[in-house]
Design a protein around this motif. Sequence first.
Motif, short mmCIF file in Angstrom:
data_model
loop_
_atom_site.label_atom_id
_atom_site.label_comp_id
_atom_site.label_asym_id
_atom_site.label_seq_id
_atom_site.Cartn_x
_atom_site.Cartn_y
_atom_site.Cartn_z
N PRO A 148 0.81 -1.23 0.00
CA PRO A 148 0.00 0.00 0.00
C PRO A 148 0.83 1.27 0.00
O PRO A 148 0.29 2.36 -0.18
N GLY A 149 2.14 1.13 0.19
CA GLY A 149 3.00 2.31 0.17
C GLY A 149 3.34 2.79 -1.22
O GLY A 149 3.96 3.85 -1.39
N THR A 150 2.97 2.04 -2.26
CA THR A 150 3.23 2.43 -3.64
C THR A 150 1.92 2.53 -4.39
O THR A 150 0.91 1.91 -4.03
N GLU A 151 1.93 3.35 -5.47
CA GLU A 151 0.72 3.51 -6.27
C GLU A 151 0.31 2.20 -6.93
O GLU A 151 -0.87 1.84 -6.94
N ALA A 152 1.28 1.49 -7.50
CA ALA A 152 0.96 0.21 -8.12
C ALA A 152 0.45 -0.79 -7.09
O ALA A 152 -0.47 -1.57 -7.37
N GLY A 153 1.03 -0.77 -5.89
CA GLY A 153 0.56 -1.66 -4.83
C GLY A 153 -0.87 -1.35 -4.42
O GLY A 153 -1.66 -2.25 -4.12
N GLN A 154 -1.23 -0.06 -4.38
CA GLN A 154 -2.60 0.32 -4.05
C GLN A 154 -3.57 -0.21 -5.09
O GLN A 154 -4.67 -0.68 -4.76
N VAL A 155 -3.16 -0.14 -6.37
CA VAL A 155 -4.01 -0.70 -7.43
C VAL A 155 -4.17 -2.21 -7.24
O VAL A 155 -5.27 -2.76 -7.41
N GLY A 156 -3.08 -2.88 -6.88
CA GLY A 156 -3.15 -4.32 -6.65
C GLY A 156 -4.07 -4.67 -5.50
O GLY A 156 -4.86 -5.63 -5.58
N VAL A 157 -3.99 -3.90 -4.41
CA VAL A 157 -4.87 -4.15 -3.26
C VAL A 157 -6.34 -3.98 -3.66
O VAL A 157 -7.20 -4.81 -3.34
#
Length: 505
Positions: free
Chosen positions: A237-246
């Motif tokens: 969640p600390g990265t933009e791509a990670g937020q999209v994945g979540v």
Amino acid sequence: MRSLLRRTGGRSRPGLGRHSLRFRLVLFVSVTMAVVCGAMALTTVAVQRVYLYEDLDQRVTDAAERSQGGLQHRPGDATDLGFLNERGQPTGTVAARFVDDRIVAAEWVTEDGHQRMLTAAQRAALDGILPDGSLHTRTIPGLGTYRVTAIGGDGEPVLAGLPTAGIQRVLDRLVIVETVIASVGLAAAAATPTTVIRRQLRPLGRVAATAAEVARVPLDRGEVAGLTRVPTSDTDPGTEAGQVGVVLNRLIDHVESSLGERQRTEERMRRLLADASHELRTPLASIAGYAELMNHGDQQIPPELAWQRVTAQSARMTGLVEDLLLLARLDEGRPLLSTEVNLATLVAEAVWDARAAGADHDWRLALRLPDGHASVIGDQSRLHQVVANLLANARLHTPAGTKITVSVETTEEECVIRVQDSGPGIPPDLLPSVFDRFSRGDASRSRALGSESGSGLGLAIAAAVSEAHGGRIHVESEPGDTEFTVTLPRADAAPEGGSRPGQGL
């Protein structure tokens, strides 16, 4: 869902969005660096140009003053420009003498240090310059561009000028150097972000691949389970791509659970239709059989018995249909009648009715009312149906002589009805589905031969009516001890507006 996933990646060219984003980011960084480098280069050239021209103007003024001072120590006429031979006069210096604001003599210093007269065309380029000390830029044919000034004052009017070619060469070299530096910087600026952006967008590419894989699953048919998820490494969640994945994983979880619930609902509906068809087929077949016998005038079966059986099967079918309609209306959320109901009186009447129908059972009634009141807001007939169904269930599924205890208890906020019997109990594998429609325990809970047979809707109706009154129903069972518990909010504890009056079901 499929169209959403297709927009986020889909089947067709899932990497297109990623490459477009990378291209736009690199283009943005490159353009920004180009603008910054261009602005810095222009600013540097402009500042350097101002500085060089200020220095040149000062040297032009000094040359004019020096020339005027040299005339004070030289005899000669108004056309004498011998001061150009003095030391300190740079190559290309232009000098001129005035008489009545008109140039009468003009020369320039050649590269070999000698003086040469200006031609008429060259002198014409100096026309209009007055000995007032102002600086001018003039292009002298054959010599180039000059900064020129003329001074008078108390001395002899004299004109002096120096070429700007040296300044232009410096500025040209500066532009070349700035261009080379900017080009190298832009190349490095474009290469570095490209590498960094490509590395940062790799998780986004994997997210898009996951979305594309889910989009290929046929969600409109069959069992949907085990959909692909974005790997944990790509859900930071600390990265933009990670937020999209979540978010995508949450979306897939929601889709999977929704589809699973839809499939379970469809399975329940199919099972309900099959069970209802089976239940209705038996009385319909019986009615059709007796009608056929009466139509042929079969003397072996008295008409009174045939009509009695037809009436009984019709009543059974009517009751089944009414139970199904009641459940359908409860599922639709239709309002119940809202009146104050005394549960103690209602339960006592239901126990008396059950004792009359099942005299071979040991019926007990217990009222535990600390304040003497057990009132709820609801539909009296439906609540009576809940208690009657629970008592009928205990009577039908336990042998003769079984003790059945019915109690009413109250707390500060709730009224509790308990129906406990000492029968054989409910099998553990049937217990989770005991409130499902058409659920039966005939195979495991003994009944006397020839006793009544339920339709399997009594407990389902009890559960649905309890929930419609804002309550709940629960069962615990083991051999020798089965207890159904109905919990309803008390009338004096029910929130305002918690139950709405209606026309009833």
